[in-house]
Design a protein around this motif. Sequence first.
Motif, PDB file in Angstrom:
ATOM      1  N   ARG A  36       0.867  -1.226   0.097  1.00 26.41           N
ATOM      2  CA  ARG A  36       0.068  -0.097  -0.011  1.00 26.41           C
ATOM      3  C   ARG A  36       0.766   1.110  -0.136  1.00 26.41           C
ATOM      4  N   ARG A  37       1.732   1.413  -1.148  1.00 21.64           N
ATOM      5  CA  ARG A  37       2.489   2.503  -0.818  1.00 21.64           C
ATOM      6  C   ARG A  37       3.273   2.522  -2.408  1.00 21.64           C
ATOM      7  N   LEU A  38       3.924   4.009  -2.591  1.00 24.91           N
ATOM      8  CA  LEU A  38       4.500   4.120  -3.527  1.00 24.91           C
ATOM      9  C   LEU A  38       6.037   4.597  -3.264  1.00 24.91           C
ATOM     10  N   LYS A  39       7.090   4.186  -4.166  1.00 20.83           N
ATOM     11  CA  LYS A  39       8.408   4.727  -3.679  1.00 20.83           C
ATOM     12  C   LYS A  39       8.439   6.170  -4.196  1.00 20.83           C
ATOM     13  N   ILE A  40       9.019   6.981  -3.053  1.00 23.00           N
ATOM     14  CA  ILE A  40       9.277   8.526  -3.427  1.00 23.00           C
ATOM     15  C   ILE A  40      10.856   8.467  -4.320  1.00 23.00           C
ATOM     16  N   ALA A  41      10.663   9.098  -5.319  1.00 25.67           N
ATOM     17  CA  ALA A  41      11.926   9.196  -6.254  1.00 25.67           C
ATOM     18  C   ALA A  41      12.943  10.377  -5.424  1.00 25.67           C
ATOM     19  N   ASN A  93      17.081  18.090  -2.817  1.00 27.94           N
ATOM     20  CA  ASN A  93      16.977  16.884  -2.470  1.00 27.94           C
ATOM     21  C   ASN A  93      16.925  16.205  -1.132  1.00 27.94           C
ATOM     22  N   ASP A  94      17.482  17.062  -0.255  1.00 26.87           N
ATOM     23  CA  ASP A  94      17.777  16.643   1.262  1.00 26.87           C
ATOM     24  C   ASP A  94      16.214  16.890   1.980  1.00 26.87           C
ATOM     25  N   TYR A  95      15.310  17.650   1.411  1.00 25.94           N
ATOM     26  CA  TYR A  95      14.044  18.019   2.082  1.00 25.94           C
ATOM     27  C   TYR A  95      12.903  17.317   1.596  1.00 25.94           C
ATOM     28  N   MET A  96      12.845  16.819   0.162  1.00 27.29           N
ATOM     29  CA  MET A  96      11.558  16.432  -0.250  1.00 27.29           C
ATOM     30  C   MET A  96      12.101  15.479  -1.502  1.00 27.29           C
ATOM     31  N   VAL A 105      10.071  13.086  -4.969  1.00 27.57           N
ATOM     32  CA  VAL A 105       8.994  13.427  -5.914  1.00 27.57           C
ATOM     33  C   VAL A 105       8.233  11.982  -6.346  1.00 27.57           C
ATOM     34  N   VAL A 106       7.083  12.002  -6.801  1.00 30.64           N
ATOM     35  CA  VAL A 106       6.261  10.995  -6.973  1.00 30.64           C
ATOM     36  C   VAL A 106       5.690  11.568  -8.581  1.00 30.64           C
ATOM     37  N   CYS A 107       5.962  10.732  -9.348  1.00 26.83           N
ATOM     38  CA  CYS A 107       5.370  11.154 -10.852  1.00 26.83           C
ATOM     39  C   CYS A 107       4.186  10.330 -11.293  1.00 26.83           C
ATOM     40  N   PHE A 108       3.274  10.957 -11.889  1.00 26.77           N
ATOM     41  CA  PHE A 108       2.260  10.472 -12.219  1.00 26.77           C
ATOM     42  C   PHE A 108       1.675  10.729 -13.641  1.00 26.77           C
ATOM     43  N   SER A 109       0.971  10.241 -14.394  1.00 24.03           N
ATOM     44  CA  SER A 109       0.544  10.671 -16.022  1.00 24.03           C
ATOM     45  C   SER A 109      -0.965  10.939 -15.865  1.00 24.03           C
ATOM     46  N   ALA A 110      -1.552  11.683 -16.668  1.00 23.29           N
ATOM     47  CA  ALA A 110      -2.823  12.050 -16.881  1.00 23.29           C
ATOM     48  C   ALA A 110      -3.605  10.886 -17.457  1.00 23.29           C
ATOM     49  N   SER A 111      -2.867   9.997 -18.306  1.00 18.91           N
ATOM     50  CA  SER A 111      -3.437   8.865 -18.898  1.00 18.91           C
ATOM     51  C   SER A 111      -2.748   7.819 -18.849  1.00 18.91           C
ATOM     52  N   GLY A 139      16.330   2.038   3.184  1.00 17.38           N
ATOM     53  CA  GLY A 139      17.257   3.109   2.738  1.00 17.38           C
ATOM     54  C   GLY A 139      16.036   4.315   1.762  1.00 17.38           C
ATOM     55  N   HIS A 140      15.055   3.780   1.565  1.00 19.31           N
ATOM     56  CA  HIS A 140      14.150   4.420   0.586  1.00 19.31           C
ATOM     57  C   HIS A 140      13.020   5.073   1.247  1.00 19.31           C
ATOM     58  N   TYR A 141      12.383   5.990   0.792  1.00 21.87           N
ATOM     59  CA  TYR A 141      11.359   6.770   1.272  1.00 21.87           C
ATOM     60  C   TYR A 141       9.925   6.442   0.540  1.00 21.87           C
ATOM     61  N   PHE A 142       8.804   6.176   1.240  1.00 26.81           N
ATOM     62  CA  PHE A 142       7.677   5.659   0.682  1.00 26.81           C
ATOM     63  C   PHE A 142       6.364   6.700   0.913  1.00 26.81           C
ATOM     64  N   LEU A 143       5.658   6.810  -0.211  1.00 25.31           N
ATOM     65  CA  LEU A 143       4.296   7.450   0.116  1.00 25.31           C
ATOM     66  C   LEU A 143       3.093   6.446   0.335  1.00 25.31           C
TER      67      LEU A 143
END
Length: 216
Positions: free
Chosen positions: A19-24, A57-60, A62-68, A153-157
């Motif tokens: 139930r999560r997505l990796k944060i790039a 990069n140290d603070y935040m 990105v999670v990328c999505f597409s409109a379609s 070592g990763h972050y997740f949404l």
Amino acid sequence: MRLYHFLNAEYGLLNIRHRRLKIARISELNDPFEFLGVATKSASMRRRYQWLKDGLNDYMGVVCFSASWNNPVQWGHYADRHRGLCLGFDVTAETHKVTYAAERLLARPSTMKSEGPAAEAHVTEILTTKFEHWSYEDEYRLFPQLQDQDPSGHYFLEFDDNVALREVIVGDRSAISRDDIAQSLGPLARKVTTYKARLAFRSFDVVRQKNDRLWS
């Protein structure tokens, strides 16, 4: 807003299960112009914008999505050559639509001297401008803060009401079965539509396979 995220089979099923997505991380994105889209001959100015990128990069992330989900190029690039899957989300969290440009941005050093609306607008411009050849992605971005680093070592949404899973689309060449999806979804299955994709017969699109017998 319904937005889509492409993945290979392994990580797609893992993300559904957990139930999560990796944060790039900003520093690891595949386009080296990311967050450095400002045009300047000044070495000191380039360093200044690099410092900005390093700080972001140290603070935040990105999670990328597409409109379609219908573009075959995205399936080829981000879903393991149509062997992966695509997740559709209802996203109410704040997202930013990417602007695609032929030329790099103008440097605006005066706006960076202090905090305020002008500085925020320029940073947002940097965060959301890409070269026009990326326009096939029709991208929207979410910028979560980096908190609670995973042991990997990763972050997740995490999936939640602001990023709610609503569709699972299995690639045309994928070996992912109905049972694989059902087991990964568990109780979430009643809220999620699942189906197989196929290549359109009369256009360069990926579309829904309506013959359920062709997906075991």
